[in-house]
Design a protein around this motif. Structure first.
Motif, PDB file in Angstrom:
ATOM      1  N   ILE A 355       1.113  -1.343  -0.062  1.00 44.65           N
ATOM      2  CA  ILE A 355       0.227   0.287   0.478  1.00 44.65           C
ATOM      3  C   ILE A 355       0.640   1.160  -0.182  1.00 44.65           C
ATOM      4  N   GLN A 356       2.531   0.776   1.090  1.00 46.97           N
ATOM      5  CA  GLN A 356       3.128   2.953   0.458  1.00 46.97           C
ATOM      6  C   GLN A 356       3.439   2.961  -0.914  1.00 46.97           C
ATOM      7  N   ILE A 357       3.843   1.559  -1.668  1.00 48.24           N
ATOM      8  CA  ILE A 357       4.208   1.885  -3.252  1.00 48.24           C
ATOM      9  C   ILE A 357       3.348   1.982  -4.034  1.00 48.24           C
ATOM     10  N   MET A 358       1.968   1.921  -3.479  1.00 46.86           N
ATOM     11  CA  MET A 358       0.665   2.642  -4.590  1.00 46.86           C
ATOM     12  C   MET A 358       0.915   4.205  -3.882  1.00 46.86           C
ATOM     13  N   GLY A 359       0.968   4.410  -1.958  1.00 42.45           N
ATOM     14  CA  GLY A 359       0.575   5.469  -1.947  1.00 42.45           C
ATOM     15  C   GLY A 359       1.633   6.264  -2.532  1.00 42.45           C
ATOM     16  N   VAL A 360       2.733   5.753  -3.608  1.00 40.27           N
ATOM     17  CA  VAL A 360       3.805   7.208  -3.946  1.00 40.27           C
ATOM     18  C   VAL A 360       3.418   6.886  -6.010  1.00 40.27           C
ATOM     19  N   TYR A 361       3.260   6.651  -6.183  1.00 33.72           N
ATOM     20  CA  TYR A 361       2.119   7.474  -7.724  1.00 33.72           C
ATOM     21  C   TYR A 361       1.908   8.406  -7.630  1.00 33.72           C
ATOM     22  N   LYS A 362       2.179   9.249  -8.742  1.00 35.26           N
ATOM     23  CA  LYS A 362       1.463  10.596  -8.312  1.00 35.26           C
ATOM     24  C   LYS A 362       0.113  10.514  -8.877  1.00 35.26           C
ATOM     25  N   SER A 363      -0.818  11.934  -8.447  1.00 40.10           N
ATOM     26  CA  SER A 363      -1.835  11.827  -8.772  1.00 40.10           C
ATOM     27  C   SER A 363      -2.763  11.663 -10.161  1.00 40.10           C
ATOM     28  N   GLU A 364      -1.987  12.458 -11.366  1.00 39.87           N
ATOM     29  CA  GLU A 364      -2.131  12.114 -12.686  1.00 39.87           C
ATOM     30  C   GLU A 364      -1.963  10.753 -12.992  1.00 39.87           C
ATOM     31  N   GLU A 365      -1.247   9.691 -12.897  1.00 38.74           N
ATOM     32  CA  GLU A 365      -1.244   7.845 -12.860  1.00 38.74           C
ATOM     33  C   GLU A 365      -2.150   7.322 -11.763  1.00 38.74           C
ATOM     34  N   LEU A 366      -2.776   7.843 -11.410  1.00 39.67           N
ATOM     35  CA  LEU A 366      -4.088   6.543 -10.430  1.00 39.67           C
ATOM     36  C   LEU A 366      -4.921   7.633 -10.612  1.00 39.67           C
ATOM     37  N   PRO A 368      -8.715  10.096  -8.512  1.00 38.58           N
ATOM     38  CA  PRO A 368      -8.154  10.151  -7.347  1.00 38.58           C
ATOM     39  C   PRO A 368      -9.156   9.711  -6.396  1.00 38.58           C
ATOM     40  N   VAL A 369     -10.062   8.138  -6.777  1.00 36.19           N
ATOM     41  CA  VAL A 369     -10.890   7.641  -5.753  1.00 36.19           C
ATOM     42  C   VAL A 369      -9.748   6.814  -5.809  1.00 36.19           C
ATOM     43  N   ILE A 370      -8.925   6.163  -6.412  1.00 28.54           N
ATOM     44  CA  ILE A 370      -8.201   5.192  -5.418  1.00 28.54           C
ATOM     45  C   ILE A 370      -7.305   5.771  -4.593  1.00 28.54           C
ATOM     46  N   LYS A 371      -6.487   6.980  -4.976  1.00 28.27           N
ATOM     47  CA  LYS A 371      -6.108   7.753  -4.300  1.00 28.27           C
ATOM     48  C   LYS A 371      -6.958   8.050  -2.232  1.00 28.27           C
ATOM     49  N   GLN A 372      -7.972   8.089  -2.385  1.00 32.98           N
ATOM     50  CA  GLN A 372      -8.419   7.917  -1.881  1.00 32.98           C
ATOM     51  C   GLN A 372      -8.440   7.022  -0.624  1.00 32.98           C
ATOM     52  N   TYR A 373      -8.781   5.667  -1.567  1.00 35.46           N
ATOM     53  CA  TYR A 373      -8.578   4.190  -0.867  1.00 35.46           C
ATOM     54  C   TYR A 373      -7.446   3.711   0.102  1.00 35.46           C
ATOM     55  N   ILE A 374      -6.402   4.080  -0.596  1.00 33.46           N
ATOM     56  CA  ILE A 374      -4.913   4.238  -0.042  1.00 33.46           C
ATOM     57  C   ILE A 374      -4.852   4.457   1.240  1.00 33.46           C
ATOM     58  N   VAL A 375      -5.796   6.112   0.919  1.00 24.56           N
ATOM     59  CA  VAL A 375      -5.458   6.965   2.342  1.00 24.56           C
ATOM     60  C   VAL A 375      -6.467   5.673   3.364  1.00 24.56           C
ATOM     61  N   LYS A 376      -7.137   5.614   3.022  1.00 25.09           N
ATOM     62  CA  LYS A 376      -8.002   4.449   4.007  1.00 25.09           C
ATOM     63  C   LYS A 376      -7.537   3.396   3.817  1.00 25.09           C
ATOM     64  N   ALA A 377      -7.176   2.953   3.421  1.00 27.47           N
ATOM     65  CA  ALA A 377      -6.497   0.549   3.440  1.00 27.47           C
ATOM     66  C   ALA A 377      -5.506   1.616   4.516  1.00 27.47           C
ATOM     67  N   ASN A 378      -4.604   2.254   4.282  1.00 27.33           N
ATOM     68  CA  ASN A 378      -3.412   3.080   5.311  1.00 27.33           C
ATOM     69  C   ASN A 378      -3.795   3.055   6.320  1.00 27.33           C
ATOM     70  N   GLN A 379      -5.085   3.965   7.089  1.00 29.07           N
ATOM     71  CA  GLN A 379      -5.417   4.157   8.174  1.00 29.07           C
ATOM     72  C   GLN A 379      -5.646   2.516   8.907  1.00 29.07           C
ATOM     73  N   ALA A 380      -6.515   2.041   7.996  1.00 29.29           N
ATOM     74  CA  ALA A 380      -6.843   0.344   8.816  1.00 29.29           C
ATOM     75  C   ALA A 380      -5.987  -0.120   8.791  1.00 29.29           C
ATOM     76  N   ILE A 381      -4.732  -0.169   8.176  1.00 33.48           N
ATOM     77  CA  ILE A 381      -3.799  -0.837   8.228  1.00 33.48           C
ATOM     78  C   ILE A 381      -3.405  -1.006   9.371  1.00 33.48           C
ATOM     79  N   ASN A 382      -2.882   0.660   9.719  1.00 31.71           N
ATOM     80  CA  ASN A 382      -2.210   0.980  10.834  1.00 31.71           C
ATOM     81  C   ASN A 382      -3.128   0.503  12.298  1.00 31.71           C
ATOM     82  N   LYS A 383      -4.691   0.473  11.981  1.00 27.90           N
ATOM     83  CA  LYS A 383      -5.205  -0.377  13.309  1.00 27.90           C
ATOM     84  C   LYS A 383      -5.261  -1.219  13.187  1.00 27.90           C
TER      85      LYS A 383
END
Ligand code: ADP
Length: 553
Positions: A355-366, A368-383
């Motif tokens: 997920i961290q790898i996915m998060g480093v992709y530039k905004s144009e490459e992904l 926006p909705v996927i970018k949001q999912y990556i943030v949410k997935a990151n929070q869930a994984i941290n928990k």
């Protein structure tokens, strides 16, 4: 026609009577003082001579001094002689006594009795009780004894009259007291009977309750015993004897713990027991008891003091409940948690990496909705990561493997950074920090941050949004003290006592929050390994202050 006496005749007659009266008075005085031994009394049969047989002075004086009344009567009942005592008794002047009929001094109620007795008295001596009367007509109880006496010239009756007033009154008083005594005695007897009955009933009740108690204690699955405040054992139930294979004499010995407690648990058990005997507080400990066959089983030992109304301990009731099965299940659960958390850790770490790898992709490459999912997935994984870490910590603590390096560092820096961090995580709360500069402690900064974060997140979890959470850190006893205060739901005394136990959570239906009850358990273990102290002060509905103290470097 009869002729009226002349004045001179009446004068002569009066003079004659006066001489006779003077003569009579002289005669009485002469008898009393012993100057004469005889006297002549005129009656219907003409003048009669009365002589006193032992007419000596001593005899008369003796009669005069007697405390009884003494009277002499002639055959017609007329008084020939009376001593002063009798005159005083009937309240008459002594000189008026002679010549008076004795019945004048007998009370109306005794007149018949007196008539009878006086008749027989001339033949034989006799005694009777009767009432004499004085001039006020008051009846006086008396004892009358009569003796007929031979005179030289005839017979006379001597009467001795004893005043019984005092005896009668005393007797009356005695009777009254006797009656009262009898009433009191009856009352005492009644009370005694009632008391005996009560004692009998109580003894019966006591025997029954003792039997009940024995039946009850012998049939419960726990071992139980009682001991005196000094420690001496007074009773053990059948289960105690069956389990330990020991007898009562061994149980009575002071060091009986040695015989049946596992050596590894012995010192702690003895320390807690002595502490409880000293403080009078309930004591509780998990320890292993040796069976008669030498094997050991885990027990929960509890000692409860029984106090009287003055708060003095009468005796202690001890129980040991077999918790071997629970312990084994707990061990299995710990083992499972250990394995599961370990197994979860590896895929979780890979997942976090991807997920961290996915998060480093530039905004144009992904998109926006996927970018949001990556943030949410990151929070869930941290928990999830925190949860698995907690589980791993718990199993490490259980296995005694919670090790980390300790260094000297400034606690104030760590706390400042942590406060910044929680402001991001809980933006709805107001965090206020009062942190003293330079708080040097020896410890593991990451682990102490874990403790602080746990206390702060609890404060946020168990209080309403927009309320204040105060974090203070200051020098304390040469070391440092950190406290976290909220104005949240608070805790009861009972809850406070259990809060640092593993998996303990308060069931609050109004304030449902997620959690497994591991945070405070891990925190207290971390503080313990730092030789510090962790605690809580709280009031239900008002808020709590959790704190930990670390020793001087
Ligand atoms: P949890 O993950 O359940 O929060 P903890 O061990 O951190 O586990 O806390 C144990 C229990 O203590 C909680 O479930 C909660 O009931 C109670 N508790 C902890 N902190 C507070 C607090 N600040 N105010 C009220 N209750 C608290």
């Amino acid at each position: 026609m009869e002729q009226q006496p002349t004045y001179n005749q009446l004068l002569n007659e009066t003079q004659e009577l006066r001489w006779q009266l003077e003569e009579a008075n002289d005669a009485i005085e002469a008898i009393r003082t012993g100057q004469v031994d005889a006297l002549i009394v005129k009656n219907n049969e003409g003048p009669q001579l009365y002589t006193l047989k032992s007419a000596d002075q001593t005899y008369r004086l003796f009669i005069e001094k007697m405390t009884e009344g003494a009277v002499t009567l002639n055959t017609e009942g007329i008084i020939l002689y009376s001593n002063s005592r009798f005159a005083v008794l009937v309240g008459q002047p002594l000189e008026r006594m002679v010549g008076v009929h004795f019945t004048n001094f007998v009370a109306e109620i005794s007149k018949d009795k007196f008539a009878k007795i006086i008749k027989s008295a001339w033949d034989s001596d006799c005694k009777t009780e009767l009432y004499i009367t004085d001039k006020t007509q008051t009846p006086i109880p008396c004892l009358l004894s009569c003796n007929a006496m031979e005179f030289d010239g005839g017979t006379a009756l001597s009467l001795i009259i004893t005043d019984l007033t005092i005896q009668k009154e005393t007797q009356l008083q005695l009777e009254l007291q006797f009656d009262q005594l009898e009433v009191a005695q009856k009352l005492t007897q009644k009370l005694n009977d009632e008391l005996e009955e009560t004692v009998r009933e109580r003894t019966k009740d006591l025997t029954i309750s003792r039997e009940y108690l024995k039946l009850l204690t012998d049939n419960i699955p726990q071992m139980t015993w009682t001991n005196l405040p000094g420690g001496e054992v007074t009773f053990c139930n059948q289960r105690w004897y069956d389990y330990t294979g020991l007898d009562f004499d061994t149980a009575k010995e002071k060091g009986w713990w040695q015989a049946i407690i596992h050596p590894d648990d012995l010192q702690q058990t003895i320390d807690r027991y002595h502490e409880a005997l000293k403080t009078g507080q309930v004591f509780e400990i998990e320890n292993r008891y040796k069976k008669a066959d030498g094997s050991c089983r885990w027990h929960l030992t509890r000692g409860i003091p029984l106090k009287n109304e003055l708060g003095e301990i009468l005796f202690w009731v001890g129980t040991a409940t077999d918790i071997e099965e629970q312990k084994q299940q707990m061990d299995k659960k710990d083992e499972f948690i250990g394995i599961a958390s370990h197994e979860l850790k590896t895929p979780l770490t890979s997942l976090k990496g991807y997920i961290q790898i996915m998060g480093v992709y530039k905004s144009e490459e992904l998109p926006p909705v996927i970018k949001q999912y990556i943030v949410k997935a990151n929070q869930a994984i941290n928990k999830l990561h925190n949860l698995v870490n907690d589980l791993l910590d718990v199993s490490k603590i259980q296995a005694g493997r919670l090790n980390y390096t300790m260094i000297n560092f400034d606690l104030a820096d760590m706390i400042d950074a942590a406060i910044e961090n929680v402001r991001q995580i809980y933006p709805g709360h107001q965090f206020v920090g009062e942190i003293a500069p330079k708080l040097m402690v020896n410890g593991n900064s990451e682990r102490l941050e874990q403790v602080l974060m746990n206390l702060v997140s609890n404060a946020a979890k168990y209080s309403k949004e927009n309320t204040e959470i105060l974090i203070r850190a200051y020098n304390y006893d040469g070391g440092a003290r950190v406290s976290v205060t909220d104005v949240g739901i608070g805790l009861s005394q009972e809850q406070m006592e259990k809060i640092f136990e593993r998996f303990y959570r308060v069931e609050d239906k109004q304030f449902l929050t997620s959690g497994l009850g591991m945070g405070l358990y891990i925190s207290s273990e971390i503080i313990n390994t730092h030789n510090g102290k962790i605690g809580v002060e709280s009031e239900l509905g008002k808020g709590s202050t959790f704190y930990f103290e670390l020793p001087a470097v």
